[in-house]
Write a protein that holds these residues in place. Structure first.
Motif, PDB file in Angstrom:
ATOM      1  N   PRO A  80     -11.648 -11.039   0.443  1.00  0.00           N
ATOM      2  CA  PRO A  80     -11.710 -11.102  -0.860  1.00  0.00           C
ATOM      3  C   PRO A  80     -12.850 -11.441  -1.973  1.00  0.00           C
ATOM      4  O   PRO A  80     -12.716 -11.574  -2.919  1.00  0.00           O
ATOM      5  CB  PRO A  80     -11.136 -12.878  -0.346  1.00  0.00           C
ATOM      6  N   HIS A  81     -14.065 -11.533  -0.789  1.00  0.00           N
ATOM      7  CA  HIS A  81     -15.098 -10.656  -1.965  1.00  0.00           C
ATOM      8  C   HIS A  81     -15.474  -9.171  -2.114  1.00  0.00           C
ATOM      9  O   HIS A  81     -16.386  -9.064  -3.318  1.00  0.00           O
ATOM     10  CB  HIS A  81     -16.533 -11.413  -1.314  1.00  0.00           C
ATOM     11  N   VAL A  82     -14.600  -8.344  -1.724  1.00  0.00           N
ATOM     12  CA  VAL A  82     -14.742  -7.023  -2.319  1.00  0.00           C
ATOM     13  C   VAL A  82     -14.011  -6.108  -3.638  1.00  0.00           C
ATOM     14  O   VAL A  82     -12.753  -7.253  -3.181  1.00  0.00           O
ATOM     15  CB  VAL A  82     -15.319  -6.194  -1.455  1.00  0.00           C
ATOM     16  N   THR A  83     -13.623  -5.515  -4.600  1.00  0.00           N
ATOM     17  CA  THR A  83     -12.793  -5.268  -5.360  1.00  0.00           C
ATOM     18  C   THR A  83     -13.142  -4.056  -5.595  1.00  0.00           C
ATOM     19  O   THR A  83     -14.216  -3.270  -5.824  1.00  0.00           O
ATOM     20  CB  THR A  83     -13.037  -5.596  -6.665  1.00  0.00           C
ATOM     21  N   VAL A  84     -12.000  -2.855  -5.243  1.00  0.00           N
ATOM     22  CA  VAL A  84     -12.221  -1.827  -4.982  1.00  0.00           C
ATOM     23  C   VAL A  84     -10.807  -1.307  -6.085  1.00  0.00           C
ATOM     24  O   VAL A  84     -10.195  -1.987  -6.096  1.00  0.00           O
ATOM     25  CB  VAL A  84     -12.094  -1.152  -3.562  1.00  0.00           C
ATOM     26  N   GLN A  85     -11.070  -0.801  -6.887  1.00  0.00           N
ATOM     27  CA  GLN A  85     -10.865   0.482  -7.923  1.00  0.00           C
ATOM     28  C   GLN A  85     -11.165   1.435  -7.892  1.00  0.00           C
ATOM     29  O   GLN A  85     -11.730   2.291  -7.691  1.00  0.00           O
ATOM     30  CB  GLN A  85     -10.654  -0.138  -9.704  1.00  0.00           C
ATOM     31  N   VAL A  86      -9.894   2.488  -8.559  1.00  0.00           N
ATOM     32  CA  VAL A  86      -9.241   3.749  -8.796  1.00  0.00           C
ATOM     33  C   VAL A  86      -9.163   4.290  -9.730  1.00  0.00           C
ATOM     34  O   VAL A  86      -8.730   3.958 -10.104  1.00  0.00           O
ATOM     35  CB  VAL A  86      -9.773   4.327  -7.510  1.00  0.00           C
ATOM     36  N   VAL A  87     -10.749   4.836 -10.461  1.00  0.00           N
ATOM     37  CA  VAL A  87      -9.484   5.921 -11.781  1.00  0.00           C
ATOM     38  C   VAL A  87      -8.959   7.139 -11.694  1.00  0.00           C
ATOM     39  O   VAL A  87      -9.744   7.728 -11.287  1.00  0.00           O
ATOM     40  CB  VAL A  87     -11.240   6.013 -12.851  1.00  0.00           C
ATOM     41  N   ALA A 132      -9.322   1.802 -14.767  1.00  0.00           N
ATOM     42  CA  ALA A 132      -9.104   1.690 -13.251  1.00  0.00           C
ATOM     43  C   ALA A 132      -7.195   1.340 -13.192  1.00  0.00           C
ATOM     44  O   ALA A 132      -6.907   0.242 -13.991  1.00  0.00           O
ATOM     45  CB  ALA A 132     -10.193   1.856 -12.970  1.00  0.00           C
ATOM     46  N   LEU A 133      -7.099   1.738 -12.338  1.00  0.00           N
ATOM     47  CA  LEU A 133      -5.374   1.258 -11.232  1.00  0.00           C
ATOM     48  C   LEU A 133      -6.364  -0.420 -11.363  1.00  0.00           C
ATOM     49  O   LEU A 133      -7.315  -0.737 -10.392  1.00  0.00           O
ATOM     50  CB  LEU A 133      -4.855   2.117 -10.503  1.00  0.00           C
ATOM     51  N   ASN A 134      -5.566  -1.214 -10.774  1.00  0.00           N
ATOM     52  CA  ASN A 134      -5.355  -2.334 -10.219  1.00  0.00           C
ATOM     53  C   ASN A 134      -6.139  -2.608  -8.813  1.00  0.00           C
ATOM     54  O   ASN A 134      -5.395  -1.706  -8.075  1.00  0.00           O
ATOM     55  CB  ASN A 134      -4.337  -3.297 -11.012  1.00  0.00           C
ATOM     56  N   PRO A 135      -6.421  -3.191  -8.430  1.00  0.00           N
ATOM     57  CA  PRO A 135      -6.690  -3.303  -7.097  1.00  0.00           C
ATOM     58  C   PRO A 135      -5.694  -3.102  -6.033  1.00  0.00           C
ATOM     59  O   PRO A 135      -5.099  -1.826  -4.959  1.00  0.00           O
ATOM     60  CB  PRO A 135      -7.373  -4.812  -6.350  1.00  0.00           C
ATOM     61  N   GLU A 136      -4.071  -4.176  -5.974  1.00  0.00           N
ATOM     62  CA  GLU A 136      -3.899  -3.510  -4.948  1.00  0.00           C
ATOM     63  C   GLU A 136      -2.175  -2.291  -5.533  1.00  0.00           C
ATOM     64  O   GLU A 136      -2.207  -1.709  -4.830  1.00  0.00           O
ATOM     65  CB  GLU A 136      -1.747  -4.381  -5.976  1.00  0.00           C
ATOM     66  N   ARG A 137      -2.769  -1.389  -7.008  1.00  0.00           N
ATOM     67  CA  ARG A 137      -2.045  -0.389  -6.808  1.00  0.00           C
ATOM     68  C   ARG A 137      -2.969   0.853  -6.450  1.00  0.00           C
ATOM     69  O   ARG A 137      -3.056   2.010  -6.208  1.00  0.00           O
ATOM     70  CB  ARG A 137      -1.992   0.340  -8.446  1.00  0.00           C
ATOM     71  N   THR A 138      -4.491   0.337  -6.383  1.00  0.00           N
ATOM     72  CA  THR A 138      -4.997   1.225  -5.948  1.00  0.00           C
ATOM     73  C   THR A 138      -4.813   1.024  -4.701  1.00  0.00           C
ATOM     74  O   THR A 138      -5.538   1.959  -3.805  1.00  0.00           O
ATOM     75  CB  THR A 138      -6.942   0.739  -6.146  1.00  0.00           C
ATOM     76  N   ARG A 139      -5.268   0.072  -3.242  1.00  0.00           N
ATOM     77  CA  ARG A 139      -4.586  -0.088  -2.639  1.00  0.00           C
ATOM     78  C   ARG A 139      -3.561   1.018  -1.606  1.00  0.00           C
ATOM     79  O   ARG A 139      -3.924   2.043  -1.086  1.00  0.00           O
ATOM     80  CB  ARG A 139      -4.313  -1.116  -1.598  1.00  0.00           C
ATOM     81  N   CYS A 140      -1.978   0.825  -3.221  1.00  0.00           N
ATOM     82  CA  CYS A 140      -1.306   2.169  -2.490  1.00  0.00           C
ATOM     83  C   CYS A 140      -2.116   3.849  -2.450  1.00  0.00           C
ATOM     84  O   CYS A 140      -1.545   4.414  -2.062  1.00  0.00           O
ATOM     85  CB  CYS A 140      -0.284   1.652  -3.467  1.00  0.00           C
ATOM     86  N   PHE A 141      -2.354   4.005  -3.981  1.00  0.00           N
ATOM     87  CA  PHE A 141      -2.718   5.122  -4.215  1.00  0.00           C
ATOM     88  C   PHE A 141      -4.320   6.017  -3.174  1.00  0.00           C
ATOM     89  O   PHE A 141      -3.538   6.985  -2.670  1.00  0.00           O
ATOM     90  CB  PHE A 141      -4.231   5.240  -5.391  1.00  0.00           C
TER      91      PHE A 141
END
Length: 148
Positions: free
Chosen positions: A55-62, A121-130
């Motif tokens: 919950p305290h970490v956000t990861v996004q991919v461009v 960047a992709l949102n966090p949910e799309r990033t996890r799938c990516f």
């Protein structure tokens, strides 16, 4: 020395009670570049997904499809301190020496760049799938050049 600092910093990401809020935006190239064994890269990608689920970490991919973005010139970190509002620092890790920028104008400039990166960047949910797909697409060790 750098390795020790990185490991200490990494351990803080696992303790939400310490008030560390981490927001990471990665270029797709960082996920696709195979350096070393594909199995280790796969484990690193899976770890990144586990980290991003906290919950305290956000990861996004461009993704590459986003085209040029403010981060193509190199990595940077923005450090904000809750007990000292307005006293942010930009950390630039370079090969020969690191650089810390503390002027408000520099911090504002890099904060604006980070805002643009987040938007591209992709949102966090799309990033996890990516990231999951990137891990699945890694070659099996036996299919690498030079392997039997």
């Amino acid at each position: 020395m750098r390795r020790e600092v990185r490991l200490r910093r990494q351990s803080r990401a696992h303790h939400p009670a310490r008030c560390l809020r981490l927001w990471v935006v990665l270029d797709e190239s960082a996920l696709r570049r195979v350096v070393g064994c594909p199995q280790i890269i796969r484990e690193q990608l899976e770890f990144l997904n586990r980290l991003g689920a906290q919950p305290h970490v956000t990861v996004q991919v461009v993704p590459h499809s986003a085209g040029a973005h403010p981060g193509v010139s190199g990595q940077f970190s923005i450090l904000d301190f809750p007990d000292a509002p307005g006293a942010g620092t930009v950390y630039l890790e370079r090969f020969n020496s690191d650089l810390y920028l503390e002027k408000r104008s520099d911090v504002r400039h890099f904060s604006a760049m980070f805002d643009h990166l987040q938007a591209q960047a992709l949102n966090p949910e799309r990033t996890r799938c990516f990231i999951t797909r990137a891990a699945e697409e890694l070659p099996a060790a036996a299919s690498l050049p030079g392997r039997p």
